[in-house]
Write a protein that holds these residues in place. Structure first.
Motif, PDB file in Angstrom:
ATOM      1  N   PRO A 105      -9.897   1.384  -4.714  1.00 20.36           N
ATOM      2  CA  PRO A 105      -8.036   2.439  -4.973  1.00 20.36           C
ATOM      3  C   PRO A 105      -6.605   0.863  -5.577  1.00 20.36           C
ATOM      4  O   PRO A 105      -6.721  -0.190  -4.773  1.00 20.36           O
ATOM      5  N   ASP A 147       0.509  -1.234   0.212  1.00 21.08           N
ATOM      6  CA  ASP A 147       0.460   0.281  -0.281  1.00 21.08           C
ATOM      7  C   ASP A 147       1.057   1.462  -0.295  1.00 21.08           C
ATOM      8  O   ASP A 147       0.683   2.689   0.497  1.00 21.08           O
ATOM      9  N   ASP A 148       1.637   1.101  -0.513  1.00 22.75           N
ATOM     10  CA  ASP A 148       3.202   2.830  -0.656  1.00 22.75           C
ATOM     11  C   ASP A 148       2.091   3.457  -1.143  1.00 22.75           C
ATOM     12  O   ASP A 148       2.251   4.279  -0.593  1.00 22.75           O
ATOM     13  N   GLN A 149       1.920   3.205  -3.210  1.00 26.11           N
ATOM     14  CA  GLN A 149       1.032   4.269  -3.461  1.00 26.11           C
ATOM     15  C   GLN A 149       0.127   3.838  -3.946  1.00 26.11           C
ATOM     16  O   GLN A 149       0.229   2.152  -4.720  1.00 26.11           O
ATOM     17  N   VAL A 150      -0.269   5.133  -4.255  1.00 21.62           N
ATOM     18  CA  VAL A 150      -1.993   4.821  -5.020  1.00 21.62           C
ATOM     19  C   VAL A 150      -1.881   4.653  -6.711  1.00 21.62           C
ATOM     20  O   VAL A 150      -1.045   5.622  -6.662  1.00 21.62           O
ATOM     21  N   THR A 188      -3.259   0.044  -5.022  1.00 22.46           N
ATOM     22  CA  THR A 188      -2.039   0.792  -4.912  1.00 22.46           C
ATOM     23  C   THR A 188      -0.575  -0.270  -4.642  1.00 22.46           C
ATOM     24  O   THR A 188      -1.062  -1.924  -5.157  1.00 22.46           O
TER      25      THR A 188
END
Length: 210
Positions: free
Chosen positions: A170, A96-99, A172
């Motif tokens: 989302p 879940d670091d980046q969307v 991610t």
């Protein structure tokens, strides 16, 4: 454009100088005000491969790599030790670091991106050379299994799902990545005497658009 999916020796790139550059066109008006514009939507990174050399063996490895790439002809991967993960340096890569996107119920393939934020402004950098085996992906807060629920193309940075994410969900990702680059010179000049005296050659490397 020819591109070799091989990484410049990471022990030689460690300690090298480099970072992002932008191109800004500035026009100063008669009243002293400025108009600023840029023809570049994306930044571009430059490095010096010569700074990381510490021995004659390193020099031989550099020359071999340079010759195998035919100088500027073929691109290659470069590890930017100051920026090679989707998360801060103090953390480990997580799903879940980046969307990277929001699901629309139809699209199954999404590009990896890394978002840089400062205040109200942000910049989404395309990630086209993820490190194979490092990519973690999730949808709506749930981690997924690579090979079962998604796959990653390490040569393009495209993530493909077996089923499209739900509308508004989302998407991610977390990952390590390389920078696609080429040598910015067709010449390497050095000598044993100068190298032993600490005078290492300048070997510029520049990011290429993929």
């Amino acid at each position: 454009m020819a591109f070799d999916e091989v990484r410049f020796p990471a022990n030689l790139s460690f300690g090298s100088l480099g970072g992002p550059e932008r191109r800004t066109e500035i026009v100063t008006l008669a009243n002293g005000y400025e108009e600023r514009n840029t023809p570049w939507a994306q930044s571009r990174r430059r490095f010096d491969a010569g700074v990381g050399l510490r021995s004659l063996d390193d020099m031989e490895a550099l020359v071999a790599f340079f010759e195998a790439r035919r100088g500027q002809l073929n691109g290659f991967r470069w590890k930017d030790w100051t920026d090679y993960r989707s998360c801060p340096a103090s953390r480990e890569v997580a799903f879940d670091d980046q969307v990277i996107a929001l699901g629309d119920g139809e699209t199954v393939t999404f590009p990896l991106v890394k978002v840089y934020r400062s205040g109200d402004q942000s910049y989404a950098r395309p990630i086209t050379k993820p490190v194979a085996g490092s990519v973690r992906v999730g949808i709506a807060g749930d981690p997924l299994v690579e090979g079962l629920q998604f796959s990653v193309d390490p040569t393009t940075g495209m993530v493909s799902f077996t089923e499209p994410p739900d509308v508004g969900a989302p998407v991610t990702a977390g990952y390590e990545f390389d920078v696609p680059v080429r040598f910015d010179t067709d010449r390497i000049q050095t000598s044993v005497a100068s190298f032993q005296a600490g005078d290492v050659p300048s070997v510029p490397v520049i990011e290429v658009r993929i």
